[in-house]
Design a protein around this motif. Structure first.
Motif: not given
Length: 341
Positions: A203-206, A215-219, A221-226
């Motif tokens: 899970v990555a922060r954007a 971030l999705l292309a990098a691998g 599974n989920r990307v969330e923006s605070p």
């Protein structure tokens, strides 16, 4: 007695002997304050300079006593200072080794990269779940005291470096949260983590919208923006205040009277292939089964009493913390056995 207390006693004792020396020369010899201070300093330090004035027999006897006590005090102070520094270093080394041993024994744990405002709140929520074990990776030395005061397992280093991720046990980890401050750092982190563990849930922060696709292309599974999540939450509080108040109550990590939890059904569970009406969940634990999610993501809301529980399903239930923990013991027996080993 701790080394800190020894050091404090040494400083106080040194000041007392110094004050006694100055007072003694002024009273016995009648010297001025400057002459008494000078004579006391060269006597205690044994530098061997000449006397400032001729001394009486009483003054010489006083000097002998001052030399003996001064040297003894100096040795005591030096020993206390060395002990203070050595013990502090030993505690630091032993503490780090203890942390490394605990991290090395972790399995299916969470790795949180970044202990800023978002990372720290995430860890507080994770700590509310006894089954979740986590390791924090933080590059800033200024945040180490916070990690230690919060009782966190942590690695001090750059989260985007392979050595740091390996030290955090990424090969055996279950989830990685990329919560670094900059999007470019999170992208590089996700790339590195995905290469080290292809099965890791990331899970990555954007911060910016354009970073989500990267971030999705990098691998990830989920990307969330605070910022997006915060904006949606504010809108819901305006449009549906009662619903959001109830959800806040359910998801509050410091409450035990009511919670909502998702529990994955282990194939070894005794409730596999058992209907809800025969499972005893309602009678034993007084829980509400809100939904059951299948292994492929299909969601069954408000399942009927004839719904069959299957291995790999995820049961979403609501109730008291103790009751949810009891259900988890039945649905995930293997996880409990692993925790006890």
């Amino acid at each position: 007695m701790t080394s800190t207390r020894y050091l404090f006693i040494s400083v106080v004792l040194s000041l007392l002997i110094f004050a006694a020396g100055v007072s003694g020369y002024m009273l016995i010899e009648g010297w001025s304050l400057i002459d008494a201070i000078y004579m006391t300093v060269i006597t205690i330090t044994t530098v061997g300079f000449s006397e400032v004035h001729e001394m009486s027999e009483a003054g010489r006897i006083f000097t002998i006593v001052l030399v003996i006590t001064g040297v003894a005090t100096f040795l005591y102070v030096a020993g206390s200072l060395v002990q203070f520094m050595v013990e502090g270093r030993i505690r630091e080394i032993m503490g780090r080794r203890t942390l490394d041993k605990k991290i090395a024994h972790l399995k299916s744990h969470y790795i949180v990269c970044g202990y800023g405002r978002i990372g720290r709140v995430l860890c507080q929520h994770f700590n509310a779940h006894p089954s979740v074990r986590q390791v924090v990776i933080e590059v800033s030395p200024d945040r180490i005291p916070e990690l230690e005061s919060d009782g966190m397992l942590y690695i001090s280093g750059d989260a985007s470096e392979e050595e740091t991720l390996l030290a955090a046990g990424i090969k055996k980890a279950k989830v990685l949260v990329a919560a670094l401050a900059r999007d470019v750092d999170n992208v590089f982190l996700v790339l590195t983590a995905r290469q080290l563990n292809p099965n890791l849930f990331i899970v990555a922060r954007a911060t910016e919208k354009r970073a989500k696709s990267k971030l999705l292309a990098a691998g990830a599974n989920r990307v969330e923006s605070p910022y997006d999540v915060g904006a949606v939450s504010m809108a819901q509080r305006v449009l549906r205040p009662s619903v959001t108040s109830f959800m806040d109550l359910v998801f509050a990590y410091d409450r035990k009277d009511i919670k909502m939890e998702e529990i994955r059904v282990d194939p070894a569970s005794s409730l596999v292939n058992v209907m809800l009406k025969d499972s005893g969940i309602r009678q034993k634990f007084n829980l509400i089964i809100i939904a059951i999610k299948g292994p492929h993501g299909d969601m069954l809301f408000n399942p009927s009493f004839e719904t069959m529980i299957k291995g790999g399903d995820t049961v979403i239930a609501m109730g008291k913390s103790d009751d949810l923990s009891g259900l988890e013991k039945i649905l995930r027996p293997n996880d409990r056995e692993t925790d006890n080993q």
